[in-house]
Design a protein around this motif. Structure first.
Motif, short mmCIF file in Angstrom:
data_model
loop_
_atom_site.label_atom_id
_atom_site.label_comp_id
_atom_site.label_asym_id
_atom_site.label_seq_id
_atom_site.Cartn_x
_atom_site.Cartn_y
_atom_site.Cartn_z
N ARG A 1 2.03 6.54 -7.15
CA ARG A 1 1.12 7.58 -7.65
C ARG A 1 1.80 8.95 -7.65
NH1 ARG A 1 -2.47 4.44 -4.63
NH2 ARG A 1 -2.34 5.85 -2.85
N LEU A 2 2.55 9.25 -6.60
CA LEU A 2 3.28 10.53 -6.55
C LEU A 2 4.33 10.59 -7.66
CD1 LEU A 2 4.13 13.23 -5.21
CD2 LEU A 2 5.72 11.87 -3.83
N CYS A 3 5.09 9.54 -7.83
CA CYS A 3 6.14 9.53 -8.86
C CYS A 3 5.53 9.63 -10.25
CB CYS A 3 6.99 8.26 -8.72
SG CYS A 3 7.96 8.23 -7.19
N ASP A 4 4.44 8.92 -10.49
CA ASP A 4 3.76 9.03 -11.78
C ASP A 4 3.30 10.46 -12.04
OD1 ASP A 4 4.11 6.44 -12.59
OD2 ASP A 4 2.10 5.77 -12.05
N GLU A 5 2.79 11.11 -11.00
CA GLU A 5 2.33 12.49 -11.13
C GLU A 5 3.50 13.42 -11.46
OE1 GLU A 5 -0.12 15.61 -11.59
OE2 GLU A 5 -0.73 13.51 -11.36
N LEU A 6 4.64 13.21 -10.81
CA LEU A 6 5.83 14.02 -11.10
C LEU A 6 6.27 13.84 -12.55
CD1 LEU A 6 7.92 13.47 -7.84
CD2 LEU A 6 6.81 15.60 -8.58
N ILE A 7 6.27 12.60 -12.99
CA ILE A 7 6.66 12.33 -14.38
C ILE A 7 5.68 12.97 -15.34
CG2 ILE A 7 6.91 10.50 -16.11
CD1 ILE A 7 8.12 8.78 -13.84
N ARG A 8 4.38 12.81 -15.06
CA ARG A 8 3.36 13.42 -15.92
C ARG A 8 3.53 14.94 -16.01
NH1 ARG A 8 -0.59 11.02 -13.15
NH2 ARG A 8 -0.51 8.93 -13.92
N LYS A 9 3.87 15.54 -14.89
CA LYS A 9 3.97 16.99 -14.83
C LYS A 9 5.23 17.53 -15.49
CE LYS A 9 2.38 20.20 -11.67
NZ LYS A 9 1.69 20.34 -10.45
N PRO B 1 0.81 -1.23 0.00
CA PRO B 1 0.00 0.00 0.00
C PRO B 1 0.84 1.28 0.00
CG PRO B 1 -0.88 -1.55 1.60
CD PRO B 1 0.42 -2.12 1.12
N THR B 2 1.94 1.28 0.74
CA THR B 2 2.78 2.48 0.77
C THR B 2 3.57 2.62 -0.53
OG1 THR B 2 4.56 1.31 1.95
CG2 THR B 2 2.94 2.52 3.28
N ARG B 3 3.91 1.50 -1.16
CA ARG B 3 4.57 1.55 -2.47
C ARG B 3 3.61 2.13 -3.50
NH1 ARG B 3 4.44 -0.94 -7.13
NH2 ARG B 3 6.31 -1.18 -8.37
N ASP B 4 2.36 1.67 -3.48
CA ASP B 4 1.37 2.19 -4.43
C ASP B 4 1.18 3.69 -4.27
OD1 ASP B 4 1.07 -0.40 -5.33
OD2 ASP B 4 -0.84 -0.74 -4.29
N ARG B 5 1.18 4.15 -3.03
CA ARG B 5 1.02 5.58 -2.77
C ARG B 5 2.21 6.36 -3.35
NH1 ARG B 5 0.76 8.54 3.06
NH2 ARG B 5 0.30 10.59 2.25
N ALA B 6 3.41 5.88 -3.12
CA ALA B 6 4.60 6.54 -3.66
C ALA B 6 4.61 6.47 -5.19
CB ALA B 6 5.86 5.89 -3.10
#
Length: 193
Positions: free
Chosen positions: A38-46, A31-36
């Motif tokens: 999502r953050l990393c994917d958002e950074l890459i998207r941005k 669960p904590t990996r999935d949360r991280a």
């Protein structure tokens, strides 16, 4: 290091000026990996047009192995950001704290950030935790920027004005006063007396 790709990964291209951002993600479990993630994917998207973003991933359990911990520490020293993703708890495991000690004082010549993702929706403990305080102090010692997310203590919006805080303090004081000055129960009472 392994690059994290999103659904737009096929559109990913090398930034023209070769700029990049290296991140280290240290996580507790799925669960904590999935949360991280999502953050990393958002950074890459941005930032994918302007910046190549690479992340290495290290699970808490693996940091107990000295060789793995050493590799992860070397990655953290070179990283632009170190992301901790963990459940709310009293403190980080001893192996994670020992791993932090391996690299934290070697990052001072490099501008970087420590990101604390503490708590997930299912955690019983909400709000600011001792882990937040510990990681903030680590970031301060290392001269790192500190960014954190505090899981919501409740869904009710708090009035954080001075009057609101004073009103809540008075209410708690009244409640505590009532509890503290409650008449004591007679020492010998029961059904048969």
């Amino acid at each position: 290091m392994s690059r994290v790709f999103t659904e737009t990964a096929t559109e990913f291209s090398e930034p023209p000026d070769g700029s990049s951002c290296r991140g280290v993600v240290v996580y507790e479990d799925q669960p904590t990996r999935d949360r991280a993630l999502r953050l990393c994917d958002e950074l890459i998207r941005k930032f994918w047009l302007d910046l190549e973003v690479d992340f290495s991933w290290w699970r808490f359990d693996y940091l107990r192995d000295a060789r793995v911990a050493s590799q992860a520490a070397a990655a953290a020293v070179r990283a632009d950001m170190v992301i901790f993703s963990t459940h709310s708890a009293r403190e980080l495991p001893p192996s994670v704290r020992a791993w932090i000690d391996m690299w934290v004082n070697r990052t001072m010549n490099h501008p970087n950030a420590l990101v604390a993702l503490v708590g997930v929706a299912d955690d019983e403990v909400k709000g600011l935790t001792p882990i937040h305080v510990y990681l903030r102090e680590i970031a301060r010692q290392a001269g790192m920027d500190y960014l954190s997310h505090v899981s919501d203590a409740s869904t009710i919006a708090l009035d954080t004005s001075t009057n609101g805080i004073a009103r809540r303090a008075a209410e708690v004081t009244t409640l505590l006063d009532t509890m503290l000055h409650r008449p004591s129960i007679p020492p010998r009472w029961g059904i048969n007396e």
